[in-house]
Write a protein that holds these residues in place. Structure first.
Motif, PDB file in Angstrom:
ATOM      1  N   ASP A 199      65.338  20.591  60.855  1.00 56.51           N
ATOM      2  CA  ASP A 199      64.727  19.835  62.172  1.00 56.51           C
ATOM      3  C   ASP A 199      66.155  19.476  62.803  1.00 56.51           C
ATOM      4  O   ASP A 199      67.061  18.829  62.269  1.00 56.51           O
ATOM      5  N   ALA A 211      68.496  27.549  61.943  1.00 60.14           N
ATOM      6  CA  ALA A 211      67.139  27.883  61.516  1.00 60.14           C
ATOM      7  C   ALA A 211      66.784  27.021  60.110  1.00 60.14           C
ATOM      8  O   ALA A 211      67.645  26.939  59.328  1.00 60.14           O
ATOM      9  N   MET A 215      66.209  27.021  73.569  1.00 62.77           N
ATOM     10  CA  MET A 215      66.260  26.868  72.142  1.00 62.77           C
ATOM     11  C   MET A 215      64.619  26.015  71.717  1.00 62.77           C
ATOM     12  O   MET A 215      64.152  26.343  70.897  1.00 62.77           O
ATOM     13  N   ASN A 253      69.987  29.471  68.045  1.00 62.43           N
ATOM     14  CA  ASN A 253      68.656  29.119  67.119  1.00 62.43           C
ATOM     15  C   ASN A 253      69.022  29.784  65.649  1.00 62.43           C
ATOM     16  O   ASN A 253      68.485  29.259  64.615  1.00 62.43           O
ATOM     17  N   ALA A 254      69.594  30.943  65.788  1.00 60.96           N
ATOM     18  CA  ALA A 254      69.916  31.493  64.267  1.00 60.96           C
ATOM     19  C   ALA A 254      70.840  30.670  63.538  1.00 60.96           C
ATOM     20  O   ALA A 254      70.882  30.769  62.333  1.00 60.96           O
ATOM     21  N   GLU A 308      69.089  32.474  71.630  1.00 61.57           N
ATOM     22  CA  GLU A 308      68.578  33.096  70.368  1.00 61.57           C
ATOM     23  C   GLU A 308      69.754  33.311  69.349  1.00 61.57           C
ATOM     24  O   GLU A 308      69.697  32.925  68.120  1.00 61.57           O
ATOM     25  N   ARG A 347      61.687  28.125  72.097  1.00 60.50           N
ATOM     26  CA  ARG A 347      61.332  29.207  71.061  1.00 60.50           C
ATOM     27  C   ARG A 347      61.530  28.817  69.525  1.00 60.50           C
ATOM     28  O   ARG A 347      60.925  29.412  68.683  1.00 60.50           O
ATOM     29  N   ASN A 348      61.749  27.392  69.203  1.00 56.60           N
ATOM     30  CA  ASN A 348      62.202  27.038  67.993  1.00 56.60           C
ATOM     31  C   ASN A 348      61.498  25.681  67.583  1.00 56.60           C
ATOM     32  O   ASN A 348      61.757  24.673  68.235  1.00 56.60           O
ATOM     33  N   ASP A 398      61.591  23.784  65.012  1.00 55.21           N
ATOM     34  CA  ASP A 398      62.457  22.991  64.265  1.00 55.21           C
ATOM     35  C   ASP A 398      63.333  21.995  65.413  1.00 55.21           C
ATOM     36  O   ASP A 398      63.900  21.085  65.144  1.00 55.21           O
TER      37      ASP A 398
END
Length: 235
Positions: free
Chosen positions: A68, A65, A84, A61-62, A58, A87-88, A90
């Motif tokens: 890509d 953000a 990651m 990923n921040a 988490e 959840r993401n 990108d």
């Protein structure tokens, strides 16, 4: 899959490590952008520590953000990368650097770390026979760079993580790079990973132990460059 031509690498170290575990890699990747992270509580990152692989993911990923990226995770960092990618959207590619979706830790290791000692047998088992004395000396010095309690909590997080179901569902290209002399991964890790996810490519680096990017940096860099090209061209 639409992919930005920028497509930087995001480098995530393993349990008890710092971003310095990727030293020398950027120079071998040419002009390709890289974001090398110190996870919370490690190296230069004095932020609040994370207790689980999911919490690390988490946080990571921040940091990326809106762009890509290709996530490159070493050992525990690969587990973070799995979360990651799940959840993401990108995250366009995932490189497991001496990593797996499950990495059980022997109770003796956790016991020693809880007592404030990094096990000598674990240090010695982490590198292949071709490792240089100079690299071993550097790595020995770096054992003090992260508090032992943080190292313990990282290993505990690895021991508790069960990522098989999430890994099986990942719908992004994956490259798993293994050292031929890695003694720390579960036996048959490459075969198990390929059975669970058909998006995976594997590469084994001869003579490398668990720290492929330090022991065989040129081979590791070439593997990353080839994977990035694959993502950009779709070949």
């Amino acid at each position: 899959m639409s992919v930005s031509r920028q497509l930087p690498f995001v480098l995530i170290h393993g349990a008890g490590g710092t971003k310095d575990k990727f030293r020398g890699l950027k120079e071998r990747l040419g002009n390709i952008p890289c974001l090398t992270l110190d996870l919370p509580g490690h190296g230069e990152n004095t932020g609040s520590r994370c207790n689980t692989i999911e919490e690390y993911a988490e946080w990571a990923n921040a940091q990326v953000a809106g762009q890509d990226v290709i996530v490159v995770g070493h050992s525990m960092g690969g587990m973070v990368g799995i979360e990651m990618a799940a959840r993401n959207p990108d995250v366009k590619g995932l490189v497991l650097d001496a990593s797996h979706y499950e990495m059980p830790v022997h109770p003796k290791i956790l016991e020693d770390l809880a007592g404030g000692t990094f096990p000598d047998f674990l240090f010695k088992a982490s590198y292949g026979k071709e490792v240089t004395p100079e690299l071993l000396e550097e790595e020995q010095k770096q054992l003090s760079w992260v508090e032992t309690i943080v190292v313990h909590d990282d290993f505990r997080a690895c021991n508790e993580y069960r990522g098989a179901d999430i890994f099986a569902k990942l719908d992004v290209p994956i490259l798993a790079v293994y050292g031929s002399e890695d003694k720390l991964l579960p036996k048959g890790a490459a075969e198990k990973a390929k059975e669970l996810n058909g998006n995976i490519q594997t590469k084994t680096v001869a003579g490398a132990g668990h720290y492929i990017m330090l022991e065989k940096p040129e081979e590791f860099a070439q593997a990353l460059l080839g994977f990035r090209e694959f993502l950009l061209t779709g070949v």
